[in-house]
Design a protein around this motif. Structure first.
Motif, short mmCIF file in Angstrom:
data_model
loop_
_atom_site.label_atom_id
_atom_site.label_comp_id
_atom_site.label_asym_id
_atom_site.label_seq_id
_atom_site.Cartn_x
_atom_site.Cartn_y
_atom_site.Cartn_z
N ALA A 146 81.75 40.34 32.77
CA ALA A 146 80.94 40.72 33.92
C ALA A 146 81.73 40.44 35.18
N ARG A 147 81.88 41.44 36.03
CA ARG A 147 82.61 41.26 37.28
C ARG A 147 81.61 41.00 38.40
N THR A 148 81.61 39.76 38.88
CA THR A 148 80.69 39.37 39.94
C THR A 148 81.49 38.81 41.11
N ALA B 240 70.09 52.79 32.94
CA ALA B 240 71.48 53.10 33.28
C ALA B 240 71.69 54.61 33.36
N VAL B 241 71.09 55.35 32.42
CA VAL B 241 71.21 56.81 32.44
C VAL B 241 70.57 57.38 33.70
N ALA B 242 69.41 56.81 34.07
CA ALA B 242 68.70 57.30 35.26
C ALA B 242 69.52 57.06 36.53
N THR B 243 70.12 55.88 36.65
CA THR B 243 70.93 55.60 37.85
C THR B 243 72.17 56.48 37.89
N ILE C 161 73.45 56.33 48.03
CA ILE C 161 74.32 56.42 46.86
C ILE C 161 75.07 55.11 46.64
N LYS C 162 75.39 54.41 47.71
CA LYS C 162 76.03 53.10 47.54
C LYS C 162 75.10 52.14 46.81
N THR C 163 73.82 52.18 47.19
CA THR C 163 72.84 51.31 46.54
C THR C 163 72.68 51.68 45.07
N GLU D 240 73.61 49.47 41.73
CA GLU D 240 72.61 49.21 40.69
C GLU D 240 73.11 49.67 39.32
N HIS D 241 73.82 50.82 39.30
CA HIS D 241 74.35 51.34 38.04
C HIS D 241 75.41 50.39 37.46
N ARG D 242 76.26 49.83 38.33
CA ARG D 242 77.26 48.88 37.85
C ARG D 242 76.60 47.65 37.22
N LEU D 243 75.52 47.17 37.86
CA LEU D 243 74.82 46.02 37.32
C LEU D 243 74.21 46.33 35.96
N ARG D 244 73.61 47.52 35.82
CA ARG D 244 72.99 47.90 34.54
C ARG D 244 74.04 48.07 33.44
N MET D 245 75.17 48.66 33.79
CA MET D 245 76.23 48.83 32.79
C MET D 245 76.81 47.47 32.39
N ARG D 246 76.88 46.54 33.36
CA ARG D 246 77.37 45.20 33.06
C ARG D 246 76.45 44.52 32.03
N GLU D 247 75.13 44.70 32.20
CA GLU D 247 74.18 44.14 31.24
C GLU D 247 74.31 44.81 29.88
N LEU D 248 74.47 46.12 29.90
CA LEU D 248 74.56 46.87 28.63
C LEU D 248 75.77 46.44 27.80
#
Length: 705
Positions: free
Chosen positions: A157-159, A243-246, A292-294, A298-306
């Motif tokens: 996870a890149r934080t 993740a798909v939705a974002t 789009i930045k937001t 959010e997509h990066r966070l969801r992919m990190r969880e996945l």
């Protein structure tokens, strides 16, 4: 012509030098090709971008630099700085990240060119050696730890907190992909053995070739795909749907921004900037960009969880699609395909899965496209501090390597010309899809030991990379990522040197503090490495100012050897009629109050003293604040019947005093070349009946018969 085209100095090439350059160029290329791909991964770029950075920048850096042996190209430190600086703005490997890296290369190049043209190479002195030592040690550890997940075959996870990310990797040790771990450890062991027993062999190239062959033979990579309905657990399905939705929403916003931008351009062409709808559309575009930045964040966070989820796949029966379960929620008595799968990415509504080791994958054949990097004012402001730090670190690395080699080759190195060469290398690199580059210590050492006579060896190296891009990229498909991680670890293992921090502490405690705090700050602020080194540089400057604020002040007495020395250190007698004081520092705004206090304190301690002799041999300069304090001090002491006398003042100090009229106010008769001349004059001026020059403790002892 040689001033503008330094490479003309290579000619005419002799057969002997051309043969040496050919051998050196081939030797360096064997190291550069695999190293460049590894460093691209370290920078957060797809591996093949390392080959782009190893092509034109290598040639340009040699042709316009001043060193004949310096090997320009991707390096560990600059690659790490690039990756850490950009990871906060975009996900590594994405189009946005790549665009930022290429723009960063252009900014670094322009800064290096500007510093070189204005001959400001001395700016590097703001990064003191202890700060560099602390930063290098911390960066080497960060580089090695950043590859840990690739050796273990687990996601990271890149934080905003690198050390917490590494802790997250360690918590996944039980999920280690054993084939990946074995591949990485085998690569490390083989490189160590080759370095020890066959140091002249191209160890990195051998390891890359063997591991690629093994990876192909055992089908190391295993990929698959699935749709959402195949996932049997609600937790995983919900995360995937989000993740798909974002991802889809981000794509919709990109399309909408493109449409509005085209509409805006059409209006500007037709009605100019004054069209009534221009402002409204521009406002809409800015709102969409913010949204789009937001969404992308959010997509990066969801992919990190996945990517943290570990799945198993149960083959379907009678042609049915396989069912996918979370590993920890697998029903009993269910047989799987024997692999553990992770989400590798999302392509439209398909979920891409990885069930084996990671490999480099497809590398586009052919040359990189030539285009001008996309730059905006927002991007310039965002990347400015990172570009400055990379410029300073990259330049310092390149020049220090060049100077070290010049001691052996007796070649004259021009740091400003080297800056121009590195700057052009980065600018041309940015036009050909490269991330920032610099001089490489390891490849420069290989170049020198292989007998390189001119920079033509680097041109030959670049030509071999060109051939690799055109013909051999398909052979690198199965190169394991674990092998590249091992290459990076081997490259930085020698950079960890805690003895250097200990040595800095022995030299001066302030230097040791600067090195240690830079080390801790770089680790603590990671991945924001620029913050760490700026903290270290700022601390070093503050500590320097602190030292100069309270320089050594010595009350002098006559030593048996006839010289004036520190009376306290040598237990010497002093005179109650004459104060002889030495100030070991320049007089400037930060320390003149200390100088004033020291003079007044000694005057108060010796009320019978009517003359104060300031031995100024160590005063190298005086600024406006210093001149003003000395003027007031002279006036104040004169009002109390005390005269200030100066000896040994340097020309630049006397020049300031003459220009401001202070010299005339003090009186030319109160300035002497040596302290003995000043004392001889003072002996004659003192009219106190209790004073006898023959018995003054400051008078030299008469010579023995």
């Amino acid at each position: 012509m040689k001033r503008f085209f330094p490479f003309l100095g290579w000619f005419p090439l002799t057969r002997q030098s051309l043969r040496a350059d050919l051998i050196a160029g081939i030797t360096v290329a064997m190291v550069l090709v695999p190293q460049s791909m590894a460093y691209a991964q370290l920078a957060g770029m797809p591996a093949y971008y390392g080959l782009y950075a190893a092509f034109l920048p290598v040639m340009i850096g040699a042709m316009w630099g001043s060193s004949h042996q310096l090997a320009t190209g991707p390096v560990a430190m600059v690659s790490l700085l690039t990756g850490s600086a950009l990871a906060q703005f975009a996900a590594p490997g994405t189009e946005q990240f790549i665009a930022l890296a290429i723009a960063l290369s252009l900014m670094v190049g322009l800064m290096e060119i500007a510093i070189g043209l204005f001959r400001l190479g001395a700016i590097i002195n703001f990064l003191s050696h202890p700060v560099i030592v602390g930063f290098t040690n911390a960066a080497a550890i960060i580089i090695a730890l950043s590859q840990l997940n690739k050796i273990l075959g687990v996601p990271v996870a890149r934080t905003e907190h690198f050390l917490m990310d590494i802790w997250g990797v360690l918590q996944q040790v039980r999920d280690t992909h054993v084939p990946t771990l074995l591949m990485g450890l085998a690569a490390l062991a083989l490189m160590l053995l080759l370095r020890k027993y066959r140091p002249r062999w191209p160890g990195v190239l051998i390891v890359v070739g063997l591991s690629t062959l093994v990876s192909w033979a055992i089908i190391f990579e295993q990929n698959g795909s699935a749709d959402i309905t195949q996932f049997q657990n609600a937790t995983a399905r919900n995360a995937i749907e989000y993740a798909v939705a974002t991802a889809n929403r981000a794509q919709e916003l990109q399309t909408e921004i493109a449409a509005r931008t085209a509409q805006l351009q059409k209006l500007e062409k037709g009605g100019g900037q004054t069209h009534p709808r221009t402002l409204a559309i521009s406002y809409d575009i800015e709102i969409l960009k913010t949204e789009i930045k937001t969404i992308e964040r959010e997509h990066r966070l969801r992919m990190r969880e996945l990517r943290r989820f570990v799945f198993v796949r149960v083959p379907g029966t009678d042609g049915a699609a396989p069912r996918i379960y979370l590993d920890r929620l697998l029903p009993e008595d269910v047989e799987t395909d024997g692999r553990h799968w992770r989400v590798a990415g999302i392509s439209q509504d398909r979920i891409m899965l990885s069930g084996g080791g990671e490999v480099v994958g497809r590398i586009p054949s052919g040359l990189p496209s030539v285009s001008w990097p996309r730059l905006s004012l927002d991007m310039l402001g965002t990347l400015l501090s990172s570009a400055l730090v990379i410029t300073l670190i990259g330049f310092m690395e390149a020049v220090s390597i060049a100077k070290a080699m010049a001691t052996r080759t007796r070649q004259r190195i021009d740091p400003n010309q080297e800056l121009i060469g590195q700057g052009l290398a980065n600018i041309v690199g940015s036009l050909s899809q490269s991330f920032p580059v610099s001089g490489s210590f390891s490849r420069s050492a290989v170049n020198l030991s292989a007998g390189a006579a001119t920079g033509m060896s680097s041109v030959i190296t670049g030509a071999i990379v060109l051939v690799t891009l055109l013909l051999f990229t398909p052979l690198l498909y199965h190169l394991p990522q674990a092998t590249l991680a091992a290459v990076i670890m081997m490259a930085v293992i020698n950079l960890v040197n805690f003895e250097a921090i200990k040595h800095a502490w022995k030299a001066h405690r302030h230097d040791g503090m600067a090195a240690a705090i830079t080390f801790l700050a770089t680790l603590g602020f990671a991945p924001h490495l620029d913050t760490g080194i700026l903290v270290g540089a700022g601390l070093a400057i503050v500590l320097y100012l602190y030292r100069t604020m309270r320089p050594r002040v010595a009350i002098l007495g006559r030593h048996p050897d006839g010289t004036l020395r520190d009376a306290m250190v040598h237990n010497l007698k002093t005179s109650e009629h004459i104060i002889v004081i030495r100030f070991d520092g320049s007089l400037y705004f930060a320390n003149v109050p200390y100088f004033e206090d020291a003079i007044l304190e000694e005057a108060a301690r010796n009320p019978r003293a009517k003359y104060i002799l300031v031995v100024g041999d160590a005063i190298n300069e005086i600024d406006g604040s210093g001149e003003e304090v000395v003027r007031h001090l002279v006036q104040r002491l004169r009002e109390n019947g005390v005269t200030m006398v100066f000896s040994g003042l340097k020309m630049q100090v006397l020049q300031v005093m003459e220009n401001t009229g202070l010299h005339a106010e003090i009186g030319a008769r109160h300035f002497f070349r040596t302290e003995d001349q000043a004392l001889d004059a003072i002996y004659q001026w003192i009219d106190d009946p209790a004073f006898d020059a023959k018995f003054c403790p400051l008078r030299p002892a008469p010579p023995r018969a």
